[in-house]
Design a protein around this motif. Structure first.
Motif, mmCIF file in Angstrom:
data_model
loop_
_atom_site.group_PDB
_atom_site.id
_atom_site.type_symbol
_atom_site.label_atom_id
_atom_site.label_comp_id
_atom_site.label_asym_id
_atom_site.label_seq_id
_atom_site.Cartn_x
_atom_site.Cartn_y
_atom_site.Cartn_z
ATOM 1 N N ASP A 1 42.208 20.790 51.490
ATOM 2 C CA ASP A 1 43.150 21.137 52.064
ATOM 3 C C ASP A 1 44.160 22.540 50.819
ATOM 4 N N LEU A 2 43.825 21.281 49.688
ATOM 5 C CA LEU A 2 44.664 22.459 48.597
ATOM 6 C C LEU A 2 43.689 23.506 48.473
ATOM 7 N N VAL A 3 42.339 23.653 47.977
ATOM 8 C CA VAL A 3 41.467 25.144 47.749
ATOM 9 C C VAL A 3 42.050 25.499 48.826
ATOM 10 N N ALA A 4 41.994 25.295 49.768
ATOM 11 C CA ALA A 4 42.348 26.429 51.641
ATOM 12 C C ALA A 4 43.490 27.337 51.121
ATOM 13 N N LEU A 5 44.609 26.721 50.558
ATOM 14 C CA LEU A 5 45.563 26.625 50.851
ATOM 15 C C LEU A 5 45.818 28.125 49.792
ATOM 16 N N LEU A 6 45.050 27.801 48.060
ATOM 17 C CA LEU A 6 45.285 28.855 47.286
ATOM 18 C C LEU A 6 44.791 29.713 47.178
ATOM 19 N N ALA A 7 43.255 29.683 48.316
ATOM 20 C CA ALA A 7 42.360 30.645 48.259
ATOM 21 C C ALA A 7 43.518 31.853 49.107
ATOM 22 N N GLU A 8 44.112 31.209 49.809
ATOM 23 C CA GLU A 8 44.876 31.691 51.213
ATOM 24 C C GLU A 8 46.149 32.252 50.391
ATOM 25 N N GLY A 9 46.382 32.331 49.397
ATOM 26 C CA GLY A 9 47.652 32.732 48.469
ATOM 27 C C GLY A 9 46.716 33.555 47.934
ATOM 28 N N THR A 10 45.288 33.331 47.011
ATOM 29 C CA THR A 10 45.117 34.170 46.507
ATOM 30 C C THR A 10 45.022 35.669 47.242
ATOM 31 N N SER A 11 44.215 35.424 48.306
ATOM 32 C CA SER A 11 43.852 37.038 49.782
ATOM 33 C C SER A 11 44.693 37.661 49.869
ATOM 34 N N ARG A 12 45.734 36.659 50.114
ATOM 35 C CA ARG A 12 47.194 37.620 50.671
ATOM 36 C C ARG A 12 47.535 38.365 49.664
ATOM 37 N N GLY A 13 47.673 38.289 48.640
ATOM 38 C CA GLY A 13 48.873 38.823 47.219
ATOM 39 C C GLY A 13 49.704 37.528 47.136
ATOM 40 N N GLU A 14 49.786 36.137 47.782
ATOM 41 C CA GLU A 14 50.998 35.806 47.736
ATOM 42 C C GLU A 14 51.019 34.884 45.920
ATOM 43 N N LEU A 15 49.691 35.046 45.579
ATOM 44 C CA LEU A 15 49.308 33.744 44.449
ATOM 45 C C LEU A 15 48.527 34.906 43.388
ATOM 46 N N PRO A 16 48.717 34.795 42.296
ATOM 47 C CA PRO A 16 47.921 35.606 41.255
ATOM 48 C C PRO A 16 46.126 36.138 41.468
ATOM 49 N N PRO A 17 44.974 36.155 40.580
ATOM 50 C CA PRO A 17 43.787 36.067 41.188
ATOM 51 C C PRO A 17 43.549 34.078 39.832
ATOM 52 N N LEU A 18 43.038 33.888 41.012
ATOM 53 C CA LEU A 18 42.522 32.991 40.335
ATOM 54 C C LEU A 18 41.877 31.812 41.524
ATOM 55 N N ASP A 19 40.804 30.885 40.139
ATOM 56 C CA ASP A 19 39.688 30.616 40.957
ATOM 57 C C ASP A 19 40.209 28.897 41.568
ATOM 58 N N PRO A 20 40.399 29.130 43.126
ATOM 59 C CA PRO A 20 41.191 28.138 43.932
ATOM 60 C C PRO A 20 40.620 26.746 43.898
ATOM 61 N N ASP A 21 39.312 26.172 43.401
ATOM 62 C CA ASP A 21 38.138 24.956 42.674
ATOM 63 C C ASP A 21 38.991 24.656 42.082
ATOM 64 N N ARG A 22 38.696 25.206 40.801
ATOM 65 C CA ARG A 22 39.583 25.164 39.694
ATOM 66 C C ARG A 22 40.900 25.124 39.321
ATOM 67 N N PHE A 23 42.015 26.046 40.063
ATOM 68 C CA PHE A 23 43.216 25.203 39.661
ATOM 69 C C PHE A 23 43.753 24.319 40.612
ATOM 70 N N ALA A 24 42.947 23.443 41.692
ATOM 71 C CA ALA A 24 43.174 22.415 42.643
ATOM 72 C C ALA A 24 42.452 21.047 41.899
ATOM 73 N N SER A 25 41.328 21.088 41.296
ATOM 74 C CA SER A 25 41.491 20.506 40.997
ATOM 75 C C SER A 25 42.417 19.683 38.875
ATOM 76 N N ARG A 26 42.423 21.115 38.128
ATOM 77 C CA ARG A 26 43.743 21.000 37.579
ATOM 78 C C ARG A 26 45.186 20.612 38.438
ATOM 79 N N LEU A 27 45.602 20.762 38.995
ATOM 80 C CA LEU A 27 46.509 20.760 39.889
ATOM 81 C C LEU A 27 46.320 18.760 39.943
ATOM 82 N N ARG A 28 45.921 18.724 40.861
ATOM 83 C CA ARG A 28 45.596 17.562 41.283
ATOM 84 C C ARG A 28 45.084 15.419 40.334
#
Length: 182
Positions: A116-143
């Motif tokens: 769920d977190l990866v999907a949210l981060l991917a949505e944010g990067t695809s919409r330009g609401e978040l800077p480019p990032l690797d959603p899976d890697r960022f989610a692992s670190r945040l969790r």
């Protein structure tokens, strides 16, 4: 969960639980096989409820960052002795010697939060609401950050109450998700 909340896990015996629900400890063992299985099923039940709430929060309106903050808010325990987190800590501790099936079920619970977190981060990067990032890697670190802080809150480590932890995590997210100059 009520017994864990009221008395803690150390007082949760099969006999005491049986008395609470009007069954013998033998009947509980018949249905669950062991205390470990009872705890894991209780966690699965609790996570099912949280999963429903998480889906509602993440699919609701608002910006990705607002929904990310809602995810964090749902993740972090309410206070020391939070029954859900108390249960998680016990299941993690017991998983060292658990059967492969039990470990896979525990991993499935963790994966739902991660997915769920990866999907949210991917949505944010695809919409330009978040800077480019690797959603899976960022989610692992945040969790990992959330798990560490959440354990501090759940065990009541001095100086780490829920409000402080939420502030630390929001500050981390502000810094990590700030647009970097090219």
């Amino acid at each position: 969960m009520e017994m864990i909340a009221e008395r803690g896990l150390e007082k949760l015996t099969m006999a005491a639980l049986g008395r609470e629900v009007g069954m013998s400890s033998g009947h509980l063992l018949y249905y669950f096989g062991s205390k470990d299985e009872l705890l894991l099923r209780t966690l699965e039940w609790s996570e099912g409820r949280l999963g429903t709430e998480r889906a509602r929060l993440l699919s609701g309106g608002g910006t990705v960052r607002e929904r990310l903050d809602a995810y964090v808010d749902l993740y972090v325990p309410d206070a020391q002795g939070d029954p859900h987190w108390t249960l998680w800590l016990e299941v993690w501790n017991r998983s060292q010697n658990a059967e492969a099936d039990a470990r896979e079920r525990q991993a499935a619970i963790e994966l739902a939060w991660h997915r769920d977190l990866v999907a949210l981060l991917a949505e944010g990067t695809s919409r330009g609401e978040l800077p480019p990032l690797d959603p899976d890697r960022f989610a692992s670190r945040l969790r990992a950050l959330l798990d560490g802080f959440s354990i501090h809150v759940a065990i009541g480590l001095r100086g780490t109450d829920r409000a402080q932890i939420l502030s630390h995590v929001r500050e981390f997210l502000d810094e990590a998700l700030a647009e970097k100059p090219a």
